[in-house]
Design an enzyme around this catalytic site. Structure first.
Site, PDB file in Angstrom:
ATOM      1  N   GLU A 160      26.874  35.830  68.616  1.00 52.22           N
ATOM      2  CA  GLU A 160      26.109  35.254  69.720  1.00 52.22           C
ATOM      3  C   GLU A 160      24.727  35.909  69.772  1.00 52.22           C
ATOM      4  OE1 GLU A 160      28.447  36.219  73.174  1.00 52.22           O
ATOM      5  OE2 GLU A 160      30.274  35.945  72.017  1.00 52.22           O
TER       6      GLU A 160
ATOM      7  N   LYS B 123      21.917  38.157  71.489  1.00 52.83           N
ATOM      8  CA  LYS B 123      21.859  39.259  72.465  1.00 52.83           C
ATOM      9  C   LYS B 123      20.699  38.981  73.411  1.00 52.83           C
ATOM     10  CE  LYS B 123      21.982  44.209  73.107  1.00 52.83           C
ATOM     11  NZ  LYS B 123      21.060  44.167  74.246  1.00 52.83           N
TER      12      LYS B 123
ATOM     13  N   GLU C 273      24.814  36.634  81.283  1.00 47.98           N
ATOM     14  CA  GLU C 273      23.476  37.212  81.407  1.00 47.98           C
ATOM     15  C   GLU C 273      22.569  36.263  82.178  1.00 47.98           C
ATOM     16  OE1 GLU C 273      21.635  40.850  79.657  1.00 47.98           O
ATOM     17  OE2 GLU C 273      23.651  40.044  79.543  1.00 47.98           O
TER      18      GLU C 273
END
Length: 585
Positions: free
Chosen positions: A113, A115, A173
């Protein structure tokens, strides 16, 4: 042993200080790479000298003290950080470590994935309804940002679908897109409010607002990347990749750049692809995250104190270089602000020779505690602007250093410097020759009252020769004024004088912008021009009239009012308005 004990103690203090800046103040002064290097140094020293290991060491903890005005909440399961690596060989070591721990010989399937460089948040759903949202905090307790999270449009309040656990922790996030970050800072300039240094800080500051309505106005988005606690009654997944896929079906946002890699070659290809295309993304990433895809194997590997054993962050290498501080000079800006500029031993960085770097203001200079002779790490922010990343504090040769002291008097006109909130300013205005040059250059810049051929080099020469003292004097120039100037012949002189003569039409917004009032950019000038209509209204405006104008904050209103109340400024505006035909807006 004492020397090593001192090194470990100093490293811990430095790291805890940077933790505080990053997690609590959202104002880091070093890059993630530099921080990772500090953590790695401390880890290796603690590993070598086990007697000096401390449970409260930064190698064992996540984050820093919490801002408690939002209230705190405990995570249902620990929200760990990630260990970082910075090259491919280290990833291969990571893969070898996993194989040896799990006694595997075949290729391992990884889920890769992006970051994301944002704020880690834990969403808790109960019976499919969003119950709470908590920041990472120290990994066990975070800040309760539930009210603010509910204002992020990409986060569903209710999950839709089948097999949704009764209780579910969704990890993800919160970030801000580049164009939204630019718009936020443009709005901040107009309103005279705080500017953010990067999108991550903007996202963190927006998420931690006491007033949820402010968060609502900020354009935050969320991507989930994992699961924490879940009630097992309806859980039937054994693949991390499949978890993210089912999240999407429930309405949770997952970024499309996830990749199931069947071996390390595919992981390396994904890393290199994202490294080469990161500049085309509309948000910040600083690497990729590689996770063991099997949830069963994840559980077998388990965690260490601050990070899982089954995942690693592969960081992109920043363009960093070390050099030496040779000297410093203090630059005087158009509005009198004194900016420290470090003179460096020249280095090549990203194809460009860097010889100097700005420290922005007195507060920034004193915060980093810079000395002449220091070895510093430099990067190019956005691959353009040179920026100080860190100072090598551990290897300072103190007897060879000279502490830099901020001046008390202007380096140009020697007048006393006034200081307010870390901003140092020469108050001599037009009487300071450096400010005079920059004010006139600004007055005739492209967004202001532009005159073709009248550039900064020519204006500097005209000021140095005492031919001009304000913008008005430009209109009193004759041929003989140019005859002694460098690289200005008869042809160019005629062209410039013709352009001066024919450039007396402008708009009110350009005129206001040209005056160079502190914090008045071209957009604010347009707002003022639209509301005030003409130059007379502008000169005679009252502060109460300014404060009711949309997007004009108290600080900007004070700057405008104080400027037009100054007698010298009123005389200059009056004389200029007799020269120029000033049209609406």
């Amino acid at each position: 042993m004492y020397n090593n004990q001192f090194k470990i103690k100093e490293l811990r203090k430095i790291i805890l200080y940077h933790n505080y800046l990053y997690y609590t103040l959202n104002d880091p002064i070093i890059s993630d790479n530099e921080y990772d290097i500090l953590i790695q140094k401390l880890y290796l020293l603690e590993k070598k000298y086990k007697r000096l290991k401390d449970h409260d060491s930064p190698t064992n903890i996540i984050g820093s003290n919490l801002n408690t005005h939002l209230g705190t909440k405990k995570h249902l399961s620990p929200m760990l950080s990630l260990n970082n690596i910075s090259n491919i060989n280290q990833f291969l070591d990571f893969e070898t470590y996993i194989k040896s721990k799990l006694l595997l010989e075949d290729d391992i399937i990884f889920c890769c994935e992006l970051k994301l460089d944002g704020v880690a948040v834990n969403l808790i759903y109960k019976d499919g309804m969003l119950l709470e949202a908590i920041t990472r905090g120290d990994g066990f307790i975070g800040e309760n940002v539930t009210d603010n999270i509910k204002n992020i449009k990409s986060i569903p309040i209710v999950l839709n679908g089948i097999d949704i656990p009764d209780v579910l922790e969704v990890r993800g996030e919160v970030i801000m897109l580049h164009q939204d970050f630019v718009q936020l800072n443009q709005y901040a300039k107009i309103t005279g409010t705080k500017l953010f240094s990067n999108p991550r800080n903007a996202a963190a500051g927006s998420l931690r607002q006491k007033n949820a309505e402010i968060t609502k106005q900020r354009k935050l988005i969320f991507f989930c990347h994992g699961v924490g606690f879940f009630s097992k009654s309806s859980w039937k997944f054994s693949s991390h990749f499949n978890v993210l896929e089912i999240f999407k079906s429930w309405g949770l946002p997952v970024h499309h750049s996830i990749c199931l890699c069947k071996n390390h070659d595919e992981v390396i290809s994904f890393f290199r692809m994202m490294e080469s295309t990161r500049s085309s993304l509309n948000f910040d990433i600083d690497g990729i995250v590689v996770k063991l895809d099997s949830l069963i194997l994840q559980k077998k590997l388990g965690n260490i104190s601050r990070a899982p054993r089954w995942a690693i962050a592969c960081k992109f290498v920043s363009k960093l270089s070390q050099t030496k501080v040779l000297d410093i000079h203090f630059q005087v800006g158009r509005t009198g602000v004194i900016t420290p500029i470090l003179q460096l031993s020249p280095i090549k960085l990203g194809g460009v020779i860097v010889k100097r770097v700005s420290l922005y203001n007195k507060y920034e200079m004193e915060k980093v505690g810079i000395c002449i002779g220091d070895i510093v790490t430099i990067t190019r922010s956005g691959d353009v602007i040179p920026k100080l990343v860190s100072i090598d504090l551990l290897n300072r040769e103190k007897n060879k250093l000279k502490l830099i002291i901020f001046p008390t008097h202007c380096p140009i006109c020697n007048s006393f410097i006034q200081q307010n909130n870390g901003i140092a300013r020469c108050m001599e205005d037009w009487n300071c020759i450096e400010q005079r040059k920059k004010k006139i250059i600004h007055f005739f810049s492209k967004k202001a009252l532009y005159i073709n051929g009248l550039g900064s080099s020519l204006i500097n020469q005209l000021v140095d020769n005492n031919y001009i003292f304000s913008p008005i004097d430009i209109f009193n120039l004759h041929n003989f004024h140019f005859s002694s100037l460098h690289k200005v012949g008869e042809k160019l002189t005629k062209k410039i004088l013709d352009n001066i003569f024919s450039s007396k039409n402008t708009t009110l917004s350009r005129f206001i912008y040209a005056l160079g009032i502190c914090d008045i950019g071209i957009n604010t000038a347009k707002i003022l021009a639209k509301e005030l209509k003409n130059i007379d209204n502008f000169v005679n405006v009252r502060i109460s009239e300014l404060l009711v104008i949309d997007h004009i904050g108290k600080e900007v209103a004070n700057n405008v009012f104080n400027f037009v109340q100054n007698l010298d400024n009123r005389i200059m505006i009056n004389r200029l308005s007799n020269i120029y035909i000033i049209n609406d807006i």
